[in-house]
Design a protein around this motif. Structure first.
Motif, PDB file in Angstrom:
ATOM      1  N   GLN A  99     -30.794 -33.943   7.455  1.00  0.00           N
ATOM      2  CA  GLN A  99     -29.603 -33.479   6.766  1.00  0.00           C
ATOM      3  C   GLN A  99     -28.371 -34.308   7.096  1.00  0.00           C
ATOM      4  N   ILE A 100     -28.316 -34.875   8.274  1.00  0.00           N
ATOM      5  CA  ILE A 100     -27.157 -35.638   8.719  1.00  0.00           C
ATOM      6  C   ILE A 100     -27.560 -37.110   8.748  1.00  0.00           C
ATOM      7  N   ILE A 101     -26.994 -37.880   7.854  1.00  0.00           N
ATOM      8  CA  ILE A 101     -27.376 -39.285   7.739  1.00  0.00           C
ATOM      9  C   ILE A 101     -26.164 -40.160   8.005  1.00  0.00           C
ATOM     10  N   GLY A 102     -26.343 -41.099   8.890  1.00  0.00           N
ATOM     11  CA  GLY A 102     -25.318 -42.091   9.177  1.00  0.00           C
ATOM     12  C   GLY A 102     -25.985 -43.436   9.360  1.00  0.00           C
ATOM     13  N   ASN A 103     -25.733 -44.352   8.451  1.00  0.00           N
ATOM     14  CA  ASN A 103     -26.310 -45.690   8.586  1.00  0.00           C
ATOM     15  C   ASN A 103     -25.308 -46.726   8.094  1.00  0.00           C
ATOM     16  N   TYR A 104     -25.621 -47.975   8.372  1.00  0.00           N
ATOM     17  CA  TYR A 104     -24.718 -49.052   7.974  1.00  0.00           C
ATOM     18  C   TYR A 104     -25.515 -50.312   7.686  1.00  0.00           C
ATOM     19  N   TYR A 105     -24.871 -51.218   6.984  1.00  0.00           N
ATOM     20  CA  TYR A 105     -25.481 -52.526   6.734  1.00  0.00           C
ATOM     21  C   TYR A 105     -24.391 -53.592   6.718  1.00  0.00           C
ATOM     22  N   LYS A 106     -24.807 -54.799   6.982  1.00  0.00           N
ATOM     23  CA  LYS A 106     -23.883 -55.931   7.022  1.00  0.00           C
ATOM     24  C   LYS A 106     -23.706 -56.461   5.600  1.00  0.00           C
ATOM     25  N   LYS A 107     -22.450 -56.509   5.152  1.00  0.00           N
ATOM     26  CA  LYS A 107     -22.159 -57.001   3.808  1.00  0.00           C
ATOM     27  C   LYS A 107     -21.808 -58.491   3.843  1.00  0.00           C
ATOM     28  N   SER A 108     -21.060 -58.878   4.857  1.00  0.00           N
ATOM     29  CA  SER A 108     -20.709 -60.291   5.037  1.00  0.00           C
ATOM     30  C   SER A 108     -20.487 -60.529   6.526  1.00  0.00           C
ATOM     31  N   GLU A 109     -20.046 -61.694   6.886  1.00  0.00           N
ATOM     32  CA  GLU A 109     -19.856 -62.061   8.295  1.00  0.00           C
ATOM     33  C   GLU A 109     -18.953 -61.084   9.046  1.00  0.00           C
ATOM     34  N   SER A 110     -17.901 -60.614   8.417  1.00  0.00           N
ATOM     35  CA  SER A 110     -16.974 -59.695   9.100  1.00  0.00           C
ATOM     36  C   SER A 110     -16.772 -58.406   8.306  1.00  0.00           C
ATOM     37  N   GLU A 111     -17.845 -57.939   7.662  1.00  0.00           N
ATOM     38  CA  GLU A 111     -17.729 -56.742   6.845  1.00  0.00           C
ATOM     39  C   GLU A 111     -19.028 -55.934   6.911  1.00  0.00           C
ATOM     40  N   TYR A 112     -18.888 -54.690   7.327  1.00  0.00           N
ATOM     41  CA  TYR A 112     -20.017 -53.763   7.418  1.00  0.00           C
ATOM     42  C   TYR A 112     -19.687 -52.531   6.589  1.00  0.00           C
ATOM     43  N   ILE A 113     -20.680 -52.018   5.893  1.00  0.00           N
ATOM     44  CA  ILE A 113     -20.510 -50.807   5.104  1.00  0.00           C
ATOM     45  C   ILE A 113     -21.233 -49.672   5.841  1.00  0.00           C
ATOM     46  N   VAL A 114     -20.483 -48.615   6.133  1.00  0.00           N
ATOM     47  CA  VAL A 114     -21.018 -47.437   6.816  1.00  0.00           C
ATOM     48  C   VAL A 114     -21.150 -46.317   5.790  1.00  0.00           C
ATOM     49  N   ASN A 115     -22.320 -45.688   5.740  1.00  0.00           N
ATOM     50  CA  ASN A 115     -22.561 -44.561   4.837  1.00  0.00           C
ATOM     51  C   ASN A 115     -22.825 -43.312   5.667  1.00  0.00           C
ATOM     52  N   LEU A 116     -22.051 -42.273   5.397  1.00  0.00           N
ATOM     53  CA  LEU A 116     -22.202 -40.996   6.089  1.00  0.00           C
ATOM     54  C   LEU A 116     -22.515 -39.931   5.043  1.00  0.00           C
ATOM     55  N   LYS A 117     -23.525 -39.093   5.321  1.00  0.00           N
ATOM     56  CA  LYS A 117     -23.919 -38.071   4.345  1.00  0.00           C
ATOM     57  C   LYS A 117     -24.310 -36.780   5.029  1.00  0.00           C
ATOM     58  N   VAL A 118     -24.149 -35.695   4.277  1.00  0.00           N
ATOM     59  CA  VAL A 118     -24.709 -34.396   4.628  1.00  0.00           C
ATOM     60  C   VAL A 118     -25.528 -33.975   3.420  1.00  0.00           C
ATOM     61  N   ILE A 119     -26.813 -33.740   3.650  1.00  0.00           N
ATOM     62  CA  ILE A 119     -27.718 -33.360   2.566  1.00  0.00           C
ATOM     63  C   ILE A 119     -28.376 -32.042   2.930  1.00  0.00           C
ATOM     64  N   GLU A 120     -28.420 -31.138   1.962  1.00  0.00           N
ATOM     65  CA  GLU A 120     -29.091 -29.859   2.180  1.00  0.00           C
ATOM     66  C   GLU A 120     -29.982 -29.575   0.986  1.00  0.00           C
ATOM     67  N   LYS A 121     -31.271 -29.439   1.245  1.00  0.00           N
ATOM     68  CA  LYS A 121     -32.259 -29.156   0.202  1.00  0.00           C
ATOM     69  C   LYS A 121     -32.112 -30.117  -0.974  1.00  0.00           C
ATOM     70  N   ASP A 122     -32.101 -31.397  -0.677  1.00  0.00           N
ATOM     71  CA  ASP A 122     -31.995 -32.470  -1.677  1.00  0.00           C
ATOM     72  C   ASP A 122     -30.684 -32.481  -2.453  1.00  0.00           C
ATOM     73  N   ILE A 123     -29.696 -31.734  -2.000  1.00  0.00           N
ATOM     74  CA  ILE A 123     -28.376 -31.747  -2.638  1.00  0.00           C
ATOM     75  C   ILE A 123     -27.415 -32.476  -1.709  1.00  0.00           C
ATOM     76  N   ASN A 124     -26.743 -33.463  -2.243  1.00  0.00           N
ATOM     77  CA  ASN A 124     -25.791 -34.241  -1.463  1.00  0.00           C
ATOM     78  C   ASN A 124     -24.477 -33.457  -1.378  1.00  0.00           C
ATOM     79  N   LEU A 125     -24.218 -32.858  -0.202  1.00  0.00           N
ATOM     80  CA  LEU A 125     -23.009 -32.055  -0.022  1.00  0.00           C
ATOM     81  C   LEU A 125     -21.782 -32.911   0.278  1.00  0.00           C
TER      82      LEU A 125
END
Length: 176
Positions: free
Chosen positions: A112-138
């Motif tokens: 239900q609690i998702i926090g991940n990131y990826y490198k977009k460029s040399e000095s840029e990272y995108i962080v994604n934070l989510k709360v999901i409950e029963k396949d619904i993105n809250l």
């Protein structure tokens, strides 16, 4: 000796079916294996062999979601478990339910609690934070940060205390 071995093999396979039958949430191979290992029900190699054999014999099926295989009982697996359910000792079933309840709570929280990131460029990272409950993105939020260190710190803090962070963001957004 052979009879005892075959009885134990059958019981171990039935145990895997029993675990999947009592799971309210989908489980992947690592989660099943980890549960079996943590509770000393069987070793890694037997777990993998039995899961593979149960899939081959069509007692377990899997579906793919977000690139991950999640296992569930097929109708044949349900029928087999119901027919041979008495071959799993009652004490073992009760122990599995008790231990699995705690594990399910951990797995639900992780899913239900998702926090991940990826490198977009040399000095840029995108962080994604989510709360999901029963396949619904809250809740979903993406942040652009300048370092791997910041991205990791944000994800770690999110996973440690998502409810408080979510509440603070929500309160700030509805503050008049």
């Amino acid at each position: 000796m052979f009879i005892d071995n075959s009885k134990e093999l059958a019981q171990n396979k039935l145990l895997i079916l029993y675990i999947l039958d009592n799971a309210d949430i989908p489980m992947n191979n690592s989660e099943i294996t980890q549960f079996l290992l943590e509770n000393n029900y069987m070793n890694y190699f037997l777990a993998q062999q039995f899961i593979s054999e149960l899939v081959s014999s069509k007692f377990i099926e899997f579906s793919i979601k977000d690139g991950q295989e999640y296992y569930h009982l097929s109708n044949a697996g349900k029928d087999t478990l119901s027919f041979f359910n008495d071959r799993i000792p009652q004490t073992l079933k009760e122990e599995v339910i008790k231990r699995f309840q705690k594990k399910k709570e951990e797995m639900v929280k992780e899913s239900q609690i998702i926090g991940n990131y990826y490198k977009k460029s040399e000095s840029e990272y995108i962080v994604n934070l989510k709360v999901i409950e029963k396949d619904i993105n809250l809740f979903s939020m993406s942040l652009n940060v300048v370092s791997n260190k910041q991205a990791k710190m944000i994800c770690n803090n999110w996973k440690k205390n998502p409810h408080e962070i979510y509440k603070q963001i929500f309160d700030l957004l509805i503050d008049e």
